[in-house]
Write a protein that holds these residues in place. Structure first.
Motif, PDB file in Angstrom:
ATOM      1  N   LEU A  30     -17.703  14.908   9.949  1.00  0.00           N
ATOM      2  CA  LEU A  30     -18.951  15.301   9.290  1.00  0.00           C
ATOM      3  C   LEU A  30     -19.758  14.092   8.838  1.00  0.00           C
ATOM      4  O   LEU A  30     -20.979  14.140   8.773  1.00  0.00           O
ATOM      5  CB  LEU A  30     -18.652  16.165   8.061  1.00  0.00           C
ATOM      6  CG  LEU A  30     -18.117  17.558   8.308  1.00  0.00           C
ATOM      7  CD1 LEU A  30     -17.707  18.191   6.994  1.00  0.00           C
ATOM      8  CD2 LEU A  30     -19.138  18.404   8.998  1.00  0.00           C
ATOM      9  N   PHE A  31     -19.057  13.018   8.492  1.00  0.00           N
ATOM     10  CA  PHE A  31     -19.696  11.822   7.966  1.00  0.00           C
ATOM     11  C   PHE A  31     -19.429  10.635   8.884  1.00  0.00           C
ATOM     12  O   PHE A  31     -18.529  10.669   9.727  1.00  0.00           O
ATOM     13  CB  PHE A  31     -19.176  11.506   6.557  1.00  0.00           C
ATOM     14  CG  PHE A  31     -19.509  12.563   5.560  1.00  0.00           C
ATOM     15  CD1 PHE A  31     -20.726  12.545   4.894  1.00  0.00           C
ATOM     16  CD2 PHE A  31     -18.628  13.581   5.289  1.00  0.00           C
ATOM     17  CE1 PHE A  31     -21.047  13.529   3.980  1.00  0.00           C
ATOM     18  CE2 PHE A  31     -18.930  14.568   4.375  1.00  0.00           C
ATOM     19  CZ  PHE A  31     -20.147  14.540   3.720  1.00  0.00           C
ATOM     20  N   SER A  45     -24.289  10.998   3.027  1.00  0.00           N
ATOM     21  CA  SER A  45     -25.127  11.833   3.890  1.00  0.00           C
ATOM     22  C   SER A  45     -24.339  12.256   5.123  1.00  0.00           C
ATOM     23  O   SER A  45     -23.812  11.418   5.839  1.00  0.00           O
ATOM     24  CB  SER A  45     -26.367  11.057   4.340  1.00  0.00           C
ATOM     25  OG  SER A  45     -27.148  10.709   3.230  1.00  0.00           O
ATOM     26  N   PRO A  46     -24.295  13.568   5.401  1.00  0.00           N
ATOM     27  CA  PRO A  46     -23.606  14.004   6.613  1.00  0.00           C
ATOM     28  C   PRO A  46     -24.405  13.627   7.861  1.00  0.00           C
ATOM     29  O   PRO A  46     -25.603  13.364   7.793  1.00  0.00           O
ATOM     30  CB  PRO A  46     -23.522  15.519   6.450  1.00  0.00           C
ATOM     31  CG  PRO A  46     -24.620  15.870   5.529  1.00  0.00           C
ATOM     32  CD  PRO A  46     -24.810  14.682   4.630  1.00  0.00           C
ATOM     33  N   TYR A  57     -25.165  20.222  10.931  1.00  0.00           N
ATOM     34  CA  TYR A  57     -24.622  20.032   9.581  1.00  0.00           C
ATOM     35  C   TYR A  57     -25.788  20.073   8.595  1.00  0.00           C
ATOM     36  O   TYR A  57     -26.589  19.154   8.534  1.00  0.00           O
ATOM     37  CB  TYR A  57     -23.911  18.691   9.441  1.00  0.00           C
ATOM     38  CG  TYR A  57     -22.778  18.482  10.404  1.00  0.00           C
ATOM     39  CD1 TYR A  57     -22.006  19.525  10.866  1.00  0.00           C
ATOM     40  CD2 TYR A  57     -22.453  17.204  10.834  1.00  0.00           C
ATOM     41  CE1 TYR A  57     -20.957  19.324  11.734  1.00  0.00           C
ATOM     42  CE2 TYR A  57     -21.401  16.987  11.699  1.00  0.00           C
ATOM     43  CZ  TYR A  57     -20.664  18.048  12.152  1.00  0.00           C
ATOM     44  OH  TYR A  57     -19.629  17.847  13.010  1.00  0.00           O
ATOM     45  N   GLU A  58     -25.893  21.158   7.842  1.00  0.00           N
ATOM     46  CA  GLU A  58     -26.960  21.307   6.856  1.00  0.00           C
ATOM     47  C   GLU A  58     -26.376  21.827   5.556  1.00  0.00           C
ATOM     48  O   GLU A  58     -25.382  22.553   5.550  1.00  0.00           O
ATOM     49  CB  GLU A  58     -28.017  22.296   7.356  1.00  0.00           C
ATOM     50  CG  GLU A  58     -28.727  21.846   8.607  1.00  0.00           C
ATOM     51  CD  GLU A  58     -29.687  22.896   9.132  1.00  0.00           C
ATOM     52  OE1 GLU A  58     -29.665  24.037   8.621  1.00  0.00           O
ATOM     53  OE2 GLU A  58     -30.441  22.580  10.052  1.00  0.00           O
ATOM     54  N   ARG A  59     -27.029  21.482   4.464  1.00  0.00           N
ATOM     55  CA  ARG A  59     -26.611  22.015   3.172  1.00  0.00           C
ATOM     56  C   ARG A  59     -27.090  23.451   3.051  1.00  0.00           C
ATOM     57  O   ARG A  59     -28.142  23.812   3.568  1.00  0.00           O
ATOM     58  CB  ARG A  59     -27.179  21.164   2.051  1.00  0.00           C
ATOM     59  CG  ARG A  59     -26.512  19.810   1.993  1.00  0.00           C
ATOM     60  CD  ARG A  59     -26.968  19.045   0.765  1.00  0.00           C
ATOM     61  NE  ARG A  59     -26.154  17.877   0.576  1.00  0.00           N
ATOM     62  CZ  ARG A  59     -26.517  16.644   0.949  1.00  0.00           C
ATOM     63  NH1 ARG A  59     -27.679  16.460   1.529  1.00  0.00           N
ATOM     64  NH2 ARG A  59     -25.720  15.636   0.734  1.00  0.00           N
ATOM     65  N   GLU A  60     -26.321  24.257   2.351  1.00  0.00           N
ATOM     66  CA  GLU A  60     -26.690  25.656   2.160  1.00  0.00           C
ATOM     67  C   GLU A  60     -27.914  25.775   1.259  1.00  0.00           C
ATOM     68  O   GLU A  60     -28.280  24.831   0.560  1.00  0.00           O
ATOM     69  CB  GLU A  60     -25.520  26.425   1.547  1.00  0.00           C
ATOM     70  CG  GLU A  60     -24.329  26.546   2.465  1.00  0.00           C
ATOM     71  CD  GLU A  60     -24.589  27.429   3.666  1.00  0.00           C
ATOM     72  OE1 GLU A  60     -25.378  28.382   3.543  1.00  0.00           O
ATOM     73  OE2 GLU A  60     -24.011  27.155   4.723  1.00  0.00           O
ATOM     74  N   TYR A  64     -28.449  22.770  -4.204  1.00  0.00           N
ATOM     75  CA  TYR A  64     -28.985  22.061  -5.367  1.00  0.00           C
ATOM     76  C   TYR A  64     -29.005  22.950  -6.597  1.00  0.00           C
ATOM     77  O   TYR A  64     -28.838  22.466  -7.714  1.00  0.00           O
ATOM     78  CB  TYR A  64     -30.374  21.509  -5.056  1.00  0.00           C
ATOM     79  CG  TYR A  64     -30.336  20.468  -3.972  1.00  0.00           C
ATOM     80  CD1 TYR A  64     -29.801  19.215  -4.218  1.00  0.00           C
ATOM     81  CD2 TYR A  64     -30.790  20.741  -2.695  1.00  0.00           C
ATOM     82  CE1 TYR A  64     -29.736  18.252  -3.230  1.00  0.00           C
ATOM     83  CE2 TYR A  64     -30.735  19.779  -1.695  1.00  0.00           C
ATOM     84  CZ  TYR A  64     -30.211  18.543  -1.966  1.00  0.00           C
ATOM     85  OH  TYR A  64     -30.134  17.602  -0.991  1.00  0.00           O
ATOM     86  N   LEU A  65     -29.190  24.245  -6.413  1.00  0.00           N
ATOM     87  CA  LEU A  65     -29.156  25.172  -7.536  1.00  0.00           C
ATOM     88  C   LEU A  65     -27.779  25.169  -8.184  1.00  0.00           C
ATOM     89  O   LEU A  65     -27.637  25.118  -9.405  1.00  0.00           O
ATOM     90  CB  LEU A  65     -29.532  26.577  -7.075  1.00  0.00           C
ATOM     91  CG  LEU A  65     -29.509  27.663  -8.138  1.00  0.00           C
ATOM     92  CD1 LEU A  65     -30.553  27.358  -9.201  1.00  0.00           C
ATOM     93  CD2 LEU A  65     -29.759  29.007  -7.509  1.00  0.00           C
ATOM     94  N   MET A  66     -26.725  25.196  -7.373  1.00  0.00           N
ATOM     95  CA  MET A  66     -25.363  25.167  -7.901  1.00  0.00           C
ATOM     96  C   MET A  66     -25.077  23.847  -8.611  1.00  0.00           C
ATOM     97  O   MET A  66     -24.451  23.829  -9.661  1.00  0.00           O
ATOM     98  CB  MET A  66     -24.359  25.393  -6.759  1.00  0.00           C
ATOM     99  CG  MET A  66     -22.930  25.362  -7.202  1.00  0.00           C
ATOM    100  SD  MET A  66     -22.632  26.629  -8.439  1.00  0.00           S
ATOM    101  CE  MET A  66     -21.010  26.157  -8.970  1.00  0.00           C
ATOM    102  N   ALA A  67     -25.545  22.748  -8.049  1.00  0.00           N
ATOM    103  CA  ALA A  67     -25.336  21.456  -8.692  1.00  0.00           C
ATOM    104  C   ALA A  67     -26.026  21.422 -10.054  1.00  0.00           C
ATOM    105  O   ALA A  67     -25.449  20.947 -11.042  1.00  0.00           O
ATOM    106  CB  ALA A  67     -25.855  20.341  -7.799  1.00  0.00           C
ATOM    107  N   THR A  68     -27.228  21.935 -10.130  1.00  0.00           N
ATOM    108  CA  THR A  68     -27.951  21.970 -11.400  1.00  0.00           C
ATOM    109  C   THR A  68     -27.241  22.863 -12.401  1.00  0.00           C
ATOM    110  O   THR A  68     -27.080  22.501 -13.573  1.00  0.00           O
ATOM    111  CB  THR A  68     -29.390  22.480 -11.172  1.00  0.00           C
ATOM    112  OG1 THR A  68     -30.015  21.647 -10.210  1.00  0.00           O
ATOM    113  CG2 THR A  68     -30.173  22.479 -12.455  1.00  0.00           C
ATOM    114  N   TRP A  69     -26.784  24.021 -11.963  1.00  0.00           N
ATOM    115  CA  TRP A  69     -26.085  24.941 -12.851  1.00  0.00           C
ATOM    116  C   TRP A  69     -24.794  24.323 -13.363  1.00  0.00           C
ATOM    117  O   TRP A  69     -24.480  24.415 -14.548  1.00  0.00           O
ATOM    118  CB  TRP A  69     -25.791  26.248 -12.125  1.00  0.00           C
ATOM    119  CG  TRP A  69     -25.066  27.226 -12.964  1.00  0.00           C
ATOM    120  CD1 TRP A  69     -25.607  28.081 -13.871  1.00  0.00           C
ATOM    121  CD2 TRP A  69     -23.651  27.439 -13.018  1.00  0.00           C
ATOM    122  NE1 TRP A  69     -24.617  28.820 -14.472  1.00  0.00           N
ATOM    123  CE2 TRP A  69     -23.410  28.442 -13.962  1.00  0.00           C
ATOM    124  CE3 TRP A  69     -22.574  26.872 -12.354  1.00  0.00           C
ATOM    125  CZ2 TRP A  69     -22.133  28.889 -14.255  1.00  0.00           C
ATOM    126  CZ3 TRP A  69     -21.301  27.316 -12.642  1.00  0.00           C
ATOM    127  CH2 TRP A  69     -21.095  28.321 -13.580  1.00  0.00           C
TER     128      TRP A  69
END
Length: 100
Positions: A30-31, A45-46, A57-60, A64-69
């Motif tokens: 992946l990396f 970065s993947p 390879y993409e982020r869901e 970023y919402l989960m990271a902020t939460w």
């Protein structure tokens, strides 16, 4: 109890995730490999996708919402524990008053 096929698929995907390989074919990383990294950005970065199976390879969507939460929840929890410990140490209040 999960079916044997379901358990096998779960094990396969978990092993691929642990080895940081393509989730579809399991052959490409992946990396960027550590010996080819030229900048700090490449560590985190993947790659664009798998050249063997074509999986991108993409982020869901909620990445970023989960990271902020998680950060706000973690900071709120730490702040609450610090306030509780200060009140317990400094004022020696009963438990009901501390929790209120």
């Amino acid at each position: 109890m999960p079916e044997p096929r379901t358990f096998r698929l779960l094990r396969t995907h978990l092993l691929r995730a642990a080895r940081l390989k393509c989730p579809v074919c399991g052959k490409r990383p992946l990396f960027t490999p550590w010996y080819r990294v030229r900048s700090l950005r490449e560590w985190f970065s993947p790659l664009d996708g798998c050249p063997i199976c074509g999986y991108a390879y993409e982020r869901e969507v909620g990445y970023y919402l989960m990271a902020t939460w998680a950060v706000s929840y973690g900071m709120g929890s730490v702040l609450g524990i610090i306030i509780y410990l200060i009140l317990e140490w400094k004022y020696d209040l009963p438990l009901k008053q501390l929790l209120a």
